[in-house]
Design a protein around this motif. Structure first.
Motif, PDB file in Angstrom:
ATOM      1  N   HIS A 100       0.722  -1.130   0.051  1.00 54.74           N
ATOM      2  CA  HIS A 100       0.015  -0.081  -0.021  1.00 54.74           C
ATOM      3  C   HIS A 100       0.899   1.309   0.073  1.00 54.74           C
ATOM      4  O   HIS A 100       1.879   1.228   0.675  1.00 54.74           O
ATOM      5  N   PRO A 101       0.451   2.281  -0.559  1.00 54.08           N
ATOM      6  CA  PRO A 101       1.188   3.475  -0.922  1.00 54.08           C
ATOM      7  C   PRO A 101       1.125   4.381   0.032  1.00 54.08           C
ATOM      8  O   PRO A 101      -0.224   4.636   0.435  1.00 54.08           O
ATOM      9  N   PHE A 102       1.981   5.066   0.777  1.00 60.06           N
ATOM     10  CA  PHE A 102       1.799   6.096   1.883  1.00 60.06           C
ATOM     11  C   PHE A 102       2.897   7.185   1.781  1.00 60.06           C
ATOM     12  O   PHE A 102       4.198   7.045   1.278  1.00 60.06           O
ATOM     13  N   THR A 103       2.542   8.340   1.754  1.00 63.76           N
ATOM     14  CA  THR A 103       3.252   9.611   1.650  1.00 63.76           C
ATOM     15  C   THR A 103       4.138   9.922   2.689  1.00 63.76           C
ATOM     16  O   THR A 103       3.772   9.499   3.991  1.00 63.76           O
ATOM     17  N   LEU A 104       5.338  10.170   2.794  1.00 64.68           N
ATOM     18  CA  LEU A 104       6.372  10.383   3.738  1.00 64.68           C
ATOM     19  C   LEU A 104       6.088  11.694   4.431  1.00 64.68           C
ATOM     20  O   LEU A 104       5.911  12.496   3.666  1.00 64.68           O
ATOM     21  N   THR A 105       5.871  11.707   5.519  1.00 64.41           N
ATOM     22  CA  THR A 105       5.707  12.824   6.338  1.00 64.41           C
ATOM     23  C   THR A 105       6.932  13.331   7.073  1.00 64.41           C
ATOM     24  O   THR A 105       6.903  14.606   7.722  1.00 64.41           O
ATOM     25  N   SER A 106       7.959  12.686   7.189  1.00 67.25           N
ATOM     26  CA  SER A 106       9.401  13.302   7.499  1.00 67.25           C
ATOM     27  C   SER A 106      10.189  14.356   6.583  1.00 67.25           C
ATOM     28  O   SER A 106       9.768  14.257   5.294  1.00 67.25           O
ATOM     29  N   ALA A 107      10.961  15.102   6.805  1.00 65.46           N
ATOM     30  CA  ALA A 107      11.766  15.996   5.897  1.00 65.46           C
ATOM     31  C   ALA A 107      13.136  15.284   5.516  1.00 65.46           C
ATOM     32  O   ALA A 107      13.681  14.270   6.577  1.00 65.46           O
ATOM     33  N   PRO A 108      13.573  15.371   4.544  1.00 63.21           N
ATOM     34  CA  PRO A 108      14.905  14.857   4.054  1.00 63.21           C
ATOM     35  C   PRO A 108      16.043  15.150   5.043  1.00 63.21           C
ATOM     36  O   PRO A 108      16.892  14.498   5.156  1.00 63.21           O
ATOM     37  N   GLU A 109      16.070  16.179   5.824  1.00 66.15           N
ATOM     38  CA  GLU A 109      16.912  16.613   7.137  1.00 66.15           C
ATOM     39  C   GLU A 109      16.822  15.772   8.147  1.00 66.15           C
ATOM     40  O   GLU A 109      17.707  15.772   9.006  1.00 66.15           O
ATOM     41  N   GLU A 110      16.028  15.024   8.369  1.00 67.54           N
ATOM     42  CA  GLU A 110      15.842  13.977   9.423  1.00 67.54           C
ATOM     43  C   GLU A 110      16.452  12.992   9.467  1.00 67.54           C
ATOM     44  O   GLU A 110      16.774  12.482   8.097  1.00 67.54           O
ATOM     45  N   ILE A 144       6.870  18.947   3.475  1.00 69.54           N
ATOM     46  CA  ILE A 144       7.444  20.259   3.037  1.00 69.54           C
ATOM     47  C   ILE A 144       7.666  21.084   4.018  1.00 69.54           C
ATOM     48  O   ILE A 144       8.600  21.925   4.200  1.00 69.54           O
ATOM     49  N   LEU A 145       6.583  21.234   5.232  1.00 66.55           N
ATOM     50  CA  LEU A 145       6.795  22.221   6.298  1.00 66.55           C
ATOM     51  C   LEU A 145       7.723  22.063   7.113  1.00 66.55           C
ATOM     52  O   LEU A 145       8.578  22.946   7.610  1.00 66.55           O
ATOM     53  N   LYS A 146       8.116  20.756   7.415  1.00 61.71           N
ATOM     54  CA  LYS A 146       9.218  20.214   8.218  1.00 61.71           C
ATOM     55  C   LYS A 146      10.623  20.836   7.568  1.00 61.71           C
ATOM     56  O   LYS A 146      11.326  21.456   8.022  1.00 61.71           O
ATOM     57  N   SER A 147      10.711  20.477   6.164  1.00 66.10           N
ATOM     58  CA  SER A 147      11.713  20.712   5.601  1.00 66.10           C
ATOM     59  C   SER A 147      12.102  22.166   5.509  1.00 66.10           C
ATOM     60  O   SER A 147      13.240  22.758   5.571  1.00 66.10           O
TER      61      SER A 147
END
Length: 561
Positions: free
Chosen positions: A335-345, A410-413
């Motif tokens: 099942h597909p799920f969007t990543l909610t973390s930022a690349p910087e984490e 996006i907001l986390k990034s």
């Protein structure tokens, strides 16, 4: 209309080219059957009702797998990072094109079947005619030349039925199988079934393997036949057709024509994309077998599960998504799920809402403590249109319910970029709209929004992020409580400085305000939400974009995976 053309000229050109190729292949195949001398005797029996759509079917079957090669699309998105915005946007329409090709295959399959029904009707009539006509003589050739592959009519006797040929010939049997497979795949992919019974869609859609294999061997039987080259030179139909009653005469220069089945062509069309798709699946299988470590499990309100994970070599960009499998629930379902973390984490995370049997079972498995944490397999990440958010001077983010997840990344990034003083950030302002049915949903990312509020104020960039929260489902108690506490510094429902609005956004007012505030900017509008909202936002993007390319331009982007 002018704004629509400005925003969609490349899509129109692409679709026109695709349709043009279909028309060309259809007409070219029809003309080949209609004009070629080697089909002269075939036309005597069948007339023009040949399998017109076969070549178009092969062409579209070649294309159908390419839009779902997700690694290929991610690679193209990466290599096109410096391409024009119009070109990159097309990659976000890959699933739409996949559906269009599927609909075209259905249409062409219907045409192909109808053409063959006419064919068999003509075969049957000519076999039973017994009037000494050329069509009758051609239909009985196999009996006059025993031991030779000279037949033209597959109905070898007057008593042979169409059903018998269908179930005993390679072409008939494979045609029946791939038609049933196609019907099952298309019906199970309907929006209602896909949303409500994803498992049915997932399993049934994998019947495409049967479809591809069946298509590859469909033409081996050579049901539609043509005169051999040697026979054509020896007894050309223009010279010998009228003297067909004298073919048996020893003194005649015209002999019985010899026929051969058309060589199978479908496999040539589907071989390259088939091999590409096999490599795609091998790569995805290899990546899915790499160990995933779950570092944190959080249960949010409204039955939303947050998983924070680590995986060796995992690298992501904002707005990307992954496929998740839990073997203890199902070995086959992904099942597909969007990543909610930022690349910087230093971890990657997803938020999973209970919306079906699989997600409910997964949440239940993680709620059962102190049971061992279920093993998770991850495939990805894969790119989406949201990767381009920082390519716009102004970004408008619209999330509906759990559709907020790509924008959390996006907001986390953005938070990390401001903390590290990233001077390469092109985006000057972000408008964020979050539409929810229940108040509990806002708790998912309250801490993130509160942190962004504080960070922007400390950096003197309080105007960089303009966010609005909309509650579409409420009762009189909630509304009354909010009204009584409206004068407080923070919102009574979320604890944020931005007050929650009741109802839905007035999009005309919002777009008009943005257009006036940024009269010469390129505005990217990003949505993760239902199709009805997508139509509304797309319409506003066309409506409020200026025909002057130097003035405000709205570009609509929707998440599709």
């Amino acid at each position: 209309m002018g704004n629509w053309v400005v925003n969609h000229w490349f899509s129109v050109l692409f679709l026109a080219t695709w349709l043009g190729l279909n028309i060309f292949l259809f007409v070219h195949a029809f003309q080949s059957y209609e004009k070629a001398d080697k089909y002269y005797y075939t036309r005597e029996i069948l007339g023009s009702a040949l399998a017109w759509a076969a070549r178009c079917l092969n062409f579209n079957s070649m294309l159908i797998l390419l839009p779902v090669c997700r690694n290929l699309l991610s690679f193209l998105r990466g290599t096109c990072s410096f391409c024009r915005r119009t070109l990159r946007k097309q990659l976000g329409h890959s699933l739409t094109f996949h559906k269009l090709v599927a609909y075209m295959i259905c249409l062409l399959t219907a045409i192909h079947i109808i053409a063959h029904l006419f064919n068999f009707e003509h075969y049957s009539r000519s076999r039973q005619a017994r009037d000494g006509s050329l069509a009758f003589v051609l239909s009985t050739l196999s009996h006059k030349k025993k031991g030779e592959d000279s037949w033209l009519n597959p109905l070898q006797s007057p008593n042979m039925t169409v059903e018998y040929v269908t179930f005993t010939s390679i072409a008939g049997l494979t045609g029946l199988i791939i038609t049933v497979a196609l019907v099952l795949m298309v019906t199970s992919a309907m929006e209602f079934i896909r949303r409500s019974y994803f498992e049915v869609f997932w399993y049934t859609h994998h019947i495409f393997i049967i479809y591809i294999i069946g298509l590859g061997i469909h033409g081996i039987g050579g049901l539609v036949r043509s005169q051999t080259e040697e026979s054509l030179n020896e007894s050309h139909p223009h010279r010998c057709a009228e003297s067909f009653k004298h073919w048996d005469d020893q003194e005649s220069h015209c002999k019985h024509p010899q026929f051969e089945g058309l060589p199978a062509e479908s496999w040539k069309w589907i071989l390259a994309p088939g091999v590409l798709y096999i490599f795609e699946r091998i790569l995805r299988f290899y990546r899915s077998q790499q160990k995933v470590v779950i570092t944190k499990v959080v249960m949010h309100p409204s039955k939303v599960l947050e998983l924070q994970m680590n995986k060796r070599g995992f690298s992501m960009e904002v707005g990307q998504y992954i496929f998740v499998n839990c073997p203890s629930i199902s070995y086959l379902e992904w099942h597909p799920f969007t990543l909610t973390s930022a690349p910087e984490e230093d971890f990657f995370s997803i938020h999973i809402r209970a919306a079906g049997d699989w997600t409910e079972n997964l949440i239940r498995a993680f709620e059962q403590q102190p049971s061992p944490i279920p093993r998770i397999e991850v495939d990805g990440p894969f790119g989406t249109v949201s990767e381009d958010v920082f390519q716009y001077e102004v970004a408008v983010l619209v999330g509906a319910g759990i559709g907020v997840t790509p924008f959390a990344s996006i907001l986390k990034s953005i938070w990390y970029k401001f903390r590290h003083a990233d001077h390469n950030l092109k985006t000057q302002m972000i408008y964020f709209y979050w539409i929810c049915r229940e108040t509990g949903a806002f708790a998912w990312f309250n801490n993130l929004l509160a942190s962004l509020e504080r960070e922007m104020e400390e950096l003197g960039k309080a105007d960089f992020l303009n966010y609005r929260l909309f509650l579409t489902g409420w009762d009189s108690n909630i509304a009354g409580h909010a009204a009584l506490n409206f004068d407080k510094a923070t919102d009574i429902l979320t604890g944020l400085k931005q007050k929650t609005s009741f109802g839905r956004p007035m999009w005309d007012n919002e777009f008009s305000t943005i257009a006036n505030a940024h009269p010469r900017s390129v505005v990217g509008v990003f949505l993760c939400g239902p199709q009805t909202l997508a139509k509304s936002l797309s319409k506003r993007c066309h409506q409020y974009s200026s025909l002057d390319p130097r003035k405000v331009q709205f570009y609509f982007n929707k998440e599709n995976f």
